[in-house]
Design an enzyme around this catalytic site. Structure first.
Site, mmCIF file in Angstrom:
data_model
loop_
_atom_site.group_PDB
_atom_site.id
_atom_site.type_symbol
_atom_site.label_atom_id
_atom_site.label_comp_id
_atom_site.label_asym_id
_atom_site.label_seq_id
_atom_site.Cartn_x
_atom_site.Cartn_y
_atom_site.Cartn_z
ATOM 1 N N ASP A 392 -37.072 14.664 -69.956
ATOM 2 C CA ASP A 392 -37.692 15.186 -68.737
ATOM 3 C C ASP A 392 -37.658 16.712 -68.771
ATOM 4 O O ASP A 392 -36.963 17.323 -69.582
ATOM 5 C CB ASP A 392 -36.924 14.660 -67.526
ATOM 6 C CG ASP A 392 -37.652 14.879 -66.206
ATOM 7 O OD1 ASP A 392 -38.866 15.164 -66.245
ATOM 8 O OD2 ASP A 392 -37.017 14.772 -65.149
ATOM 9 N N GLU A 395 -41.568 20.786 -70.271
ATOM 10 C CA GLU A 395 -42.851 21.519 -70.391
ATOM 11 C C GLU A 395 -42.717 22.885 -71.072
ATOM 12 O O GLU A 395 -43.723 23.313 -71.645
ATOM 13 C CB GLU A 395 -43.478 21.712 -69.015
ATOM 14 C CG GLU A 395 -43.946 20.444 -68.358
ATOM 15 C CD GLU A 395 -42.795 19.574 -67.878
ATOM 16 O OE1 GLU A 395 -42.905 18.336 -68.009
ATOM 17 O OE2 GLU A 395 -41.785 20.116 -67.413
ATOM 18 N N ASP A 531 -44.416 13.258 -61.585
ATOM 19 C CA ASP A 531 -44.205 13.164 -60.136
ATOM 20 C C ASP A 531 -45.520 12.851 -59.420
ATOM 21 O O ASP A 531 -46.411 13.696 -59.335
ATOM 22 C CB ASP A 531 -43.638 14.476 -59.596
ATOM 23 C CG ASP A 531 -42.211 14.707 -60.057
ATOM 24 O OD1 ASP A 531 -41.723 13.932 -60.904
ATOM 25 O OD2 ASP A 531 -41.581 15.663 -59.581
#
Length: 773
Positions: A392, A395, A531
């Site tokens: 997670d 990015e 999300d």
């Protein structure tokens, strides 16, 4: 822009390639420093793949690394005869055209628009039909068919709204024109905009080179375009059979007892549960590779894992690339010794802000990175024995601007971080941090480019490129600015993780779920769409978002069922479970700030989940066979109707139904308050109701007088999802049980649905379900 002119006396040409030197027509710069001499390299790589690369003559512009951390280029298989022709012109400036030989269709044409090639701005435009049918170009949450707008491709974290750039970087599209398809990849990892306008697509890129692959399949079908694209980026990984079962996660478990209770509740309500997931709650103060000694003590976590494994269930744990800069933290101390964390331009460790406080970030390009990651992953696997790793925030994501933790104790970051509401910088803090970042960059950076504020501003949702991520002037190993590798960060971490798991156990297929991705990530990992929210629009758009990843070579993709954020209602959660049961990757997940929405939360939701998951588990042999087909060909298990029937224009905008493989059509309810679905069907085939085997009447309710497509209004009460079987199919089935293993131990059944000619065919792939070989 003046464009470029061909240096005709220096052109080199063979039957397999052309090399065309260019020089700028006049010294004119738009957004950066103009590069005066270019080389166009055209390679007829295969019969169906053309490679056109426009580079600076001196090769100073950064490119996507030719390695697993970027993209390993495919081998060429040049042939004399190919499906395309390449032509170039020099008036008024250099441009080129690619045509498909068999029908003389122009599939790529830059001749009307000058090329711009600067150190921090590249622009190239191709002509397309005025209302082109473009699919791909992401990642963003949007309709499947791309409409006229300008959108960025640049990896960023949440919360990003609809129609903006998000976690992945995939500059690839398929175009369907008059029922025939071709595809285009711009292999470039720099931030970019694509502008889809009337009659043209324009790429506006802030670095690198113009490296295009064109895919022109012999049969001109969309699925063949995907096969050709995945020939370049790599075929998707073959998933383990267990990963096709139902997954459960929550951000916000208060302790191990609550997680244990959820497992028990599934059994009580007779709902399948294959895998339990642990979010960052299990960590000791959110530090990587740790367990909270009070809420998730090691002995209790191991006991839960043992209980799951004894019952043939699985455990997956989350891992993040940011490490709290605490010298007493073993993982940070290990990485610090090996020098594997990213650096500020002055050589100090870059320290952003994530859940543990002020954090350092793993530099996957450092020579010691794989060694570091191998040891940390192996230690964690030995200690906890998870069945998969969830990556997670890669990015990468950081809550503050710049190296806000430099010179500060890591604990101060915790004080700045509001765990419940998320971190938001105060205006005066942000001004100071911007000044510090600017000063650090201007004082110490040796790069002549404006890394922080390039003159052309892509439509990045967060604005400046360094917002909510690592600053663009931060350095990777070899003094490479993050500016040049940003969108590759998550992809590189996925590769390190894949290799680390194999290093620990070389026999089992690794299971990795990643938020960020790049072209080729599907060789190693699955993906979830990040999300989302418990809103009907997000339920609707989950279909096109997942369909995009079937194009991008990451078929094992799903959306958080019932939405990650906001409080779900019984109705939306019931409808979402009915659809989500057929996602390639099927997981219920919710945020700590939202009310739990387990499938047993409401009576209708539990019933819908039981019914739909019984069908999914019955179809496991069929779904597993589809994934093996995807592993070999690249074509995903979820398929849009327009890709299966490209000549039927009525399907061009249909992203509310989906085919599971070629044989099962899913027609979900996606709107509040509805108990019927208006569904489309190709009328030249037979379609059978999954539940009753009743034959759909193709002689009535034709859509707008079109005799190739019919529409039917299907009954869909709250706990029901309409499914239809395509005539001519044979589906291998099992008797559904609450576990994948128990399901697969039941006898095979063949469901044979005859076509109008009285025939049917199907496939079945069988292996042990978990071995890498």
């Amino acid at each position: 822009a003046p464009g470029y002119t061909v240096q005709n006396d220096l052109v080199q040409s063979t039957k397999f390639n052309i090399e065309i030197p260019l020089k700028i027509r006049s010294n004119y710069s738009l957004y950066g420093k103009a590069i005066h001499q270019l080389v166009v390299k055209v390679d007829y790589e295969t019969k169906e793949r053309l490679h056109i690369k426009i580079v600076d003559k001196d090769h100073k512009q950064p490119v996507v690394p030719n390695s697993p951390l970027g993209l390993q280029r495919p081998r060429n298989n040049p042939v004399y005869n190919h499906n395309y022709d390449f032509h170039y012109a020099d008036t008024p400036s250099f441009g080129f055209q690619v045509t498909r030989k068999m029908d003389n269709e122009v599939v790529f044409d830059t001749r009307r628009y000058p090329i711009i090639f600067e150190d921090q701005y590249l622009e190239l435009t191709t002509s397309v039909p005025n209302d082109a049918n473009i699919y791909g170009l992401g990642e963003s949450i949007a309709r499947f068919r791309r409409h006229h707008n300008t959108t960025s491709i640049f990896t960023t974290g949440p919360p990003t709204p609809l129609n903006t750039n998000s976690y992945g970087h995939h500059p690839f599209y398929t175009e369907i024109r008059n029922g025939k398809a071709h595809g285009v990849l711009l292999l470039n990892a720099h931030g970019m905009d694509y502008a889809l306008d009337k009659g043209k697509i324009t790429w506006k890129v802030i670095g690198g080179v113009l490296d295009f692959y064109l895919f022109v399949p012999q049969d001109r079908t969309p699925n063949s375009v995907i096969q050709l694209y995945t020939d370049v980026i790599g075929k998707p990984a073959m998933p383990a059979m267990w990963s096709l079962g139902w997954h459960q996660c929550r951000n916000g478990y208060k302790n191990i007892s609550e997680a244990d209770q959820v497992i028990n509740k599934y059994t009580e309500h007779q709902i399948p549960l294959e895998t339990m997931w642990l979010d960052i709650d299990y960590m000791d103060r959110f530090r990587g590779f740790t367990l909270d000694p009070i809420r998730f003590p090691k002995d209790r976590v191991i006991a839960m894992k043992d209980k799951l494994h004894k019952n043939h269930q699985r455990l997956v744990t989350i891992v993040e690339p940011a490490f709290g800069a605490y010298i007493d933290d073993p993982a940070y101390a290990h990485g610090h010794r090996l020098d594997v964390f990213m650096k500020n331009p002055d050589g100090s460790e870059y320290r952003g802000l994530v859940w543990p406080g002020f954090t350092t970030f793993l530099d996957s390009w450092h020579p010691n990175a794989q060694r570091f990651w191998n040891q940390e992953i192996a230690s964690w696997m030995r200690e906890i024995e998870p069945d998969g790793i969830w990556l997670d925030m890669n990015e990468p994501y950081s809550f503050c601007l710049g190296s806000c933790g430099s010179g500060k104790p890591a604990e101060e970051g915790i004080q700045a971080l509001n765990r419940d509401k998320g971190f938001r910088e105060m205006p005066h803090d942000k001004i100071e941090r911007k000044k510090a970042l600017d000063t650090m960059t201007t004082t110490y950076s040796k790069d002549p480019r404006n890394l922080l504020y390039p003159s052309y501003k892509i439509h990045n949702y967060f604005g400046d490129l360094s917002e909510q991520t690592i600053a663009m002037s931060t350095l990777h190993y070899g003094d490479i600015p993050h500016y040049d590798l940003h969108s590759l960060y998550g992809h590189a971490e996925v590769h390190l993780t894949y290799q680390a798991i194999l290093n620990y156990n070389e026999h089992e297929r690794p299971f990795i779920l990643t938020r960020s991705s790049f072209a080729g990530t599907g060789k190693y990992a699955a993906h979830w769409t990040g999300d989302n929210y418990a809103l009907w629009e997000y339920l609707q758009l989950s279909i096109p978002t997942i369909l995009n990843f079937q194009l991008f070579g990451i078929p094992m993709t799903g959306a958080d069922i019932c939405g990650f954020g906001h409080d779900a209602t019984e109705e939306i959660c019931t409808r979402w479970h009915a659809l989500g049961a057929f996602y390639p990757f099927a997981r219920n997940h919710v945020a700590e700030s939202s009310v739990p929405h387990y499938p047993y939360q409401w009576g209708s939701t539990a019933e819908a989940a039981r019914r739909a998951l019984a069908i999914r588990y019955a179809l496991l042999p069929y779904i597993y066979t589809l994934f093996q087909e995807s592993h070999i060909t690249g074509v995903g298990p979820w398929r849009p109707l327009i890709f299966e029937y490209p000549e039927q224009d009525a399907f061009l905008d249909n992203d509310k139904q989906v085919l599971l493989g070629p044989s099962v059509l899913i027609s979900p309810v996606l709107d509040q308050g509805m108990t019927t679905v208006n569904a489309q069907f190709p009328s030249n085939e037979l379609w059978y109701d999954w539940y009753t085997y009743e034959l759909l009447d193709s002689e009535t309710d034709r859509a707008n007088g079109d005799n190739t497509v019919i529409t039917r209004t299907l009954d869909a009460p709250l706990v029901h999802i309409p499914l239809h079987i395509r005539g001519g199919s044979i589906l291998p089935l099992k008797t559904p049980r609450l576990l994948v293993k128990k399901t697969m131990e039941t006898p095979y059944t063949l469901l044979i649905a005859l076509d109008q000619y009285g025939s049917a065919k199907g496939q079945l792939y069988i292996d042990d379900g978990h071995s890498l070989d």
